[in-house]
Design a protein around this motif. Structure first.
Motif, PDB file in Angstrom:
ATOM      1  N   ARG A   1       0.827  -1.213   0.000  1.00  0.00           N
ATOM      2  CA  ARG A   1       0.000   0.000   0.000  1.00  0.00           C
ATOM      3  C   ARG A   1       0.859   1.260   0.000  1.00  0.00           C
ATOM      4  O   ARG A   1       0.493   2.274  -0.564  1.00  0.00           O
ATOM      5  N   PHE A   2       2.016   1.198   0.667  1.00  0.00           N
ATOM      6  CA  PHE A   2       2.882   2.365   0.782  1.00  0.00           C
ATOM      7  C   PHE A   2       4.122   2.150  -0.078  1.00  0.00           C
ATOM      8  O   PHE A   2       5.204   1.860   0.422  1.00  0.00           O
TER       9      PHE A   2
ATOM     10  N   GLY B   1       5.988   4.110  -1.465  1.00  0.00           N
ATOM     11  CA  GLY B   1       7.088   5.036  -1.197  1.00  0.00           C
ATOM     12  C   GLY B   1       7.971   4.591  -0.048  1.00  0.00           C
ATOM     13  O   GLY B   1       8.911   5.274   0.321  1.00  0.00           O
TER      14      GLY B   1
ATOM     15  N   SER C   1       8.656   5.863   4.787  1.00  0.00           N
ATOM     16  CA  SER C   1       8.368   7.286   4.968  1.00  0.00           C
ATOM     17  C   SER C   1       6.931   7.640   4.597  1.00  0.00           C
ATOM     18  O   SER C   1       6.477   8.739   4.890  1.00  0.00           O
ATOM     19  N   GLN C   2       6.217   6.716   3.974  1.00  0.00           N
ATOM     20  CA  GLN C   2       4.814   6.936   3.612  1.00  0.00           C
ATOM     21  C   GLN C   2       3.854   6.110   4.482  1.00  0.00           C
ATOM     22  O   GLN C   2       2.649   6.159   4.279  1.00  0.00           O
ATOM     23  N   SER C   3       4.390   5.364   5.432  1.00  0.00           N
ATOM     24  CA  SER C   3       3.574   4.494   6.280  1.00  0.00           C
ATOM     25  C   SER C   3       3.194   5.222   7.574  1.00  0.00           C
ATOM     26  O   SER C   3       4.075   5.551   8.373  1.00  0.00           O
ATOM     27  N   PRO C   4       1.891   5.463   7.806  1.00  0.00           N
ATOM     28  CA  PRO C   4       1.493   6.133   9.043  1.00  0.00           C
ATOM     29  C   PRO C   4       1.956   5.380  10.294  1.00  0.00           C
ATOM     30  O   PRO C   4       2.382   6.002  11.275  1.00  0.00           O
TER      31      PRO C   4
END
Length: 144
Positions: free
Chosen positions: A3-4, A6, A9-12
């Motif tokens: 899902r992330f 990127g 750095s894009q993972s909540p």
């Protein structure tokens, strides 16, 4: 495919982990000069607050307020008792329960520690919209 795409750095969740670890280091540094660990602070502050709004709490009620495990709460409260910050006594009507009373020394330390933690929080969260962050965190906390 993840899902992330990127990366972290894009993972909540990953970012929350790093933010939490950074905040915990700040709390550790803030509380160490006061002779408290973070969990000791939370339980002492919660016991002090609960007693100021009602009667002294039981260990079970204290654990519920703090969001901590009952057994761990008992162990940490025993350490706080050893430091003279709280006293435990048998509950007057429930033989299985212990009532936690904050000593005068514990109340003074709780007030001082709360002031220190609030100042550290204000500095740590200064770069973000704190009311919006509180809303997000409250939503996340309520869902778990």
């Amino acid at each position: 495919m993840t899902r992330f795409a990127g990366g972290p750095s894009q993972s909540p969740g990953f970012l929350m982990w790093h933010a939490t670890m950074s905040w915990q280091r700040t709390m550790t540094a803030t509380l160490a000069p006061l002779g408290l660990t973070h969990v000791q602070f939370v339980l002492l502050a919660c016991a002090w607050w609960l007693a100021s709004t009602d009667e002294p709490p039981t260990q079970v009620r204290l654990a519920a307020q703090a969001g901590t495990d009952v057994k761990m709460t008992s162990d940490v409260v025993a350490r706080l008792e050893g430091k003279g910050l709280v006293r435990r006594a048998a509950h007057p009507t429930d033989a299985r329960a212990k009532v936690v009373t904050v000593t005068d020394e514990g109340a003074a330390l709780a007030r001082r520690a709360i002031e220190e933690v609030e100042a550290a929080d204000a500095e740590f969260f200064a770069a973000v919209d704190t009311p919006a962050l509180v809303t997000v965190l409250a939503t996340l906390a309520a869902s778990g």
